[in-house]
Design a protein around this motif. Structure first.
Motif, mmCIF file in Angstrom:
data_model
loop_
_atom_site.group_PDB
_atom_site.id
_atom_site.type_symbol
_atom_site.label_atom_id
_atom_site.label_comp_id
_atom_site.label_asym_id
_atom_site.label_seq_id
_atom_site.Cartn_x
_atom_site.Cartn_y
_atom_site.Cartn_z
ATOM 1 N N SER A 1 25.607 36.686 28.983
ATOM 2 C CA SER A 1 27.006 37.428 29.105
ATOM 3 C C SER A 1 27.165 37.611 30.465
ATOM 4 O O SER A 1 26.592 37.324 31.512
ATOM 5 C CB SER A 1 26.334 38.694 28.445
ATOM 6 N N LYS A 2 28.668 37.845 30.590
ATOM 7 C CA LYS A 2 29.237 37.791 31.938
ATOM 8 C C LYS A 2 28.995 39.061 32.526
ATOM 9 O O LYS A 2 29.109 39.838 31.954
ATOM 10 C CB LYS A 2 30.711 37.075 31.800
ATOM 11 N N ILE A 3 28.758 38.967 33.968
ATOM 12 C CA ILE A 3 28.942 40.154 34.840
ATOM 13 C C ILE A 3 29.879 40.088 35.782
ATOM 14 O O ILE A 3 30.140 38.851 36.172
ATOM 15 C CB ILE A 3 27.517 40.486 35.293
ATOM 16 N N GLN A 4 30.444 41.167 36.237
ATOM 17 C CA GLN A 4 31.269 41.453 37.468
ATOM 18 C C GLN A 4 30.574 41.621 38.946
ATOM 19 O O GLN A 4 29.571 42.336 38.569
ATOM 20 C CB GLN A 4 32.135 42.240 37.279
ATOM 21 N N ILE A 5 30.484 40.984 39.814
ATOM 22 C CA ILE A 5 30.031 40.995 41.003
ATOM 23 C C ILE A 5 30.924 40.934 42.226
ATOM 24 O O ILE A 5 32.113 40.333 41.909
ATOM 25 C CB ILE A 5 28.814 39.899 41.497
ATOM 26 N N THR A 6 30.593 41.655 43.298
ATOM 27 C CA THR A 6 31.402 41.675 44.465
ATOM 28 C C THR A 6 30.842 40.680 45.605
ATOM 29 O O THR A 6 29.730 40.752 46.021
ATOM 30 C CB THR A 6 31.558 43.062 45.105
ATOM 31 N N ILE A 7 31.801 39.870 46.190
ATOM 32 C CA ILE A 7 31.176 39.049 47.193
ATOM 33 C C ILE A 7 31.902 39.538 48.584
ATOM 34 O O ILE A 7 33.329 39.659 48.529
ATOM 35 C CB ILE A 7 31.797 37.512 46.979
ATOM 36 N N LYS A 8 31.128 39.841 49.446
ATOM 37 C CA LYS A 8 31.615 40.596 50.784
ATOM 38 C C LYS A 8 31.506 39.219 51.887
ATOM 39 O O LYS A 8 30.491 39.072 52.435
ATOM 40 C CB LYS A 8 30.795 41.629 50.991
ATOM 41 N N PHE A 9 32.660 39.151 52.542
ATOM 42 C CA PHE A 9 32.721 38.306 53.791
ATOM 43 C C PHE A 9 32.881 39.129 54.815
ATOM 44 O O PHE A 9 33.099 40.634 54.596
ATOM 45 C CB PHE A 9 33.754 37.278 53.778
ATOM 46 N N SER A 10 32.893 38.753 56.209
ATOM 47 C CA SER A 10 32.972 39.832 57.384
ATOM 48 C C SER A 10 34.248 40.551 57.198
ATOM 49 O O SER A 10 34.282 41.688 57.798
ATOM 50 C CB SER A 10 32.886 39.105 58.519
ATOM 51 N N ALA A 11 35.370 40.091 56.761
ATOM 52 C CA ALA A 11 36.660 40.832 56.922
ATOM 53 C C ALA A 11 37.454 40.951 55.554
ATOM 54 O O ALA A 11 38.745 41.099 55.310
ATOM 55 C CB ALA A 11 37.599 39.942 57.872
ATOM 56 N N ARG A 12 36.717 40.406 54.309
ATOM 57 C CA ARG A 12 37.584 40.483 53.183
ATOM 58 C C ARG A 12 36.341 40.589 52.072
ATOM 59 O O ARG A 12 35.122 40.528 52.452
ATOM 60 C CB ARG A 12 38.197 39.294 52.823
ATOM 61 N N GLN A 13 36.584 40.803 50.757
ATOM 62 C CA GLN A 13 35.809 40.656 49.648
ATOM 63 C C GLN A 13 36.349 40.081 48.420
ATOM 64 O O GLN A 13 37.539 40.179 48.256
ATOM 65 C CB GLN A 13 35.054 41.876 49.440
ATOM 66 N N LEU A 14 35.699 39.696 47.464
ATOM 67 C CA LEU A 14 36.224 39.104 46.307
ATOM 68 C C LEU A 14 35.534 39.644 45.322
ATOM 69 O O LEU A 14 34.353 39.716 45.174
ATOM 70 C CB LEU A 14 36.163 37.310 46.103
ATOM 71 N N HIS A 15 35.959 39.579 44.004
ATOM 72 C CA HIS A 15 35.544 40.190 42.748
ATOM 73 C C HIS A 15 35.258 38.880 41.917
ATOM 74 O O HIS A 15 36.371 38.385 41.674
ATOM 75 C CB HIS A 15 36.197 41.231 42.054
ATOM 76 N N VAL A 16 34.232 38.272 41.574
ATOM 77 C CA VAL A 16 33.847 37.451 40.815
ATOM 78 C C VAL A 16 33.143 37.665 39.437
ATOM 79 O O VAL A 16 32.229 38.345 39.580
ATOM 80 C CB VAL A 16 33.032 36.232 41.590
ATOM 81 N N GLU A 17 33.462 36.951 38.338
ATOM 82 C CA GLU A 17 32.906 37.004 37.238
ATOM 83 C C GLU A 17 31.987 35.840 36.968
ATOM 84 O O GLU A 17 32.198 34.771 37.295
ATOM 85 C CB GLU A 17 33.875 37.000 35.848
ATOM 86 N N VAL A 18 30.606 36.198 36.756
ATOM 87 C CA VAL A 18 29.814 35.014 36.688
ATOM 88 C C VAL A 18 28.772 35.087 35.406
ATOM 89 O O VAL A 18 28.792 36.294 34.805
ATOM 90 C CB VAL A 18 28.548 35.184 37.915
ATOM 91 N N GLU A 19 27.968 34.442 35.040
ATOM 92 C CA GLU A 19 27.050 34.347 33.921
ATOM 93 C C GLU A 19 25.669 34.950 34.784
ATOM 94 O O GLU A 19 25.376 34.259 35.898
ATOM 95 C CB GLU A 19 26.987 32.692 33.403
#
Length: 254
Positions: free
Chosen positions: A85-103
């Motif tokens: 099943s897919k999950i949502q995780i947060t990817i944090k860079f030094s000045a920004r962040q992304l919300h990514v859906e992964v298995e």
């Protein structure tokens, strides 16, 4: 002949079988590929369950390209390795962040490839951390690091000098184990660089005529190996056993 195994969670892969091959031997091949115990597997064709005591020739309905549906009956608590099943995780860079859906079963390397496409950051510059621990083994599943829904992964970018500081190439002694229907379950010792790809391994076996010309699937620690990735990327170590079967990953199933 080649048949297509379709799992209950939507994956497909091809394996080579013979008419005289017992159903239980097919299950052993699947166990090497997926890690699912033989006793937990249910194979079904057109509503008919394939019984362990019978051979492929006992089922005339099975021909070249037949779809065989695989269901896993759990022998104990559910295993994360089969949970897709897919999950949502947060990817944090030094000045920004992304919300990514992964298995959940996605590898660290696969996540890095996604981030490169989304953010443009070269994979070689990425160091991923979760709960203070670096995700340094690219072939590991995210679930193996304890990553779950809404987990936060921090990305540190290496300096260019560190990127150029590549790991030294090592020579590995490995053993390629064939299936019982291929070369009578022969064990083939090889020496290769850990920077060699799976495709290099395949070409070596084909060019030396150790294996007949055909398509092959390589397995390491119950994971299907990727053609263009190195032995080091797959975590292959000195003395490891690699399994080879006739067949190919059916990309349309992923």
């Amino acid at each position: 002949m080649r048949v297509i195994i379709i799992t209950s969670w939507g994956h497909k892969f091809c394996i080579e079988v013979s008419l005289k091959e017992p159903v239980v031997e097919i299950k052993r091949k699947i166990e090497q590929i997926l890690g699912a115990p033989v006793a937990s597997q249910i194979l079904v064709v057109s509503g008919w369950e394939l019984l362990d005591g019978l051979d492929m020739e006992d089922y005339p309905i099975i021909t070249e390209g037949t779809n065989i549906h695989l269901t896993i009956k759990w022998m104990g608590p559910p295993l994360n390795s089969y949970h897709s099943s897919k999950i949502q995780i947060t990817i944090k860079f030094s000045a920004r962040q992304l919300h990514v859906e992964v298995e959940r079963s996605e590898t660290v390397r696969s996540l890095k490839e996604k981030l490169q496409i989304m953010d443009g950051t070269p994979i070689k510059r990425m160091s991923l951390f979760f709960s203070g621990i670096e995700l340094h083994e690219d072939f590991r599943n995210l679930s193996e690091y304890g990553i779950r829904e809404f987990s936060e992964i921090i990305v540190f970018l290496k300096g260019m000098s560190r990127v150029r500081d590549e790991l030294p190439v090592r020579r590995l002694s490995v053993v390629v184990q064939t299936s019982s229907s291929l070369l009578n379950a022969a064990m083939i010792p090889l020496e290769m660089k850990d920077s060699s790809t799976v495709n290099d391994l395949r070409q070596l076996l084909l060019s030396s005529k150790t294996l007949p010309i055909d398509e092959y699937l390589f397995i390491h620690k119950q994971r299907i190996m990727r053609d263009n990735c190195s032995l080091r990327w797959h975590g292959v170590d000195d003395g490891d056993l690699l399994y080879v079967f006739k067949g190919a990953v059916c990309r349309s199933g992923y």
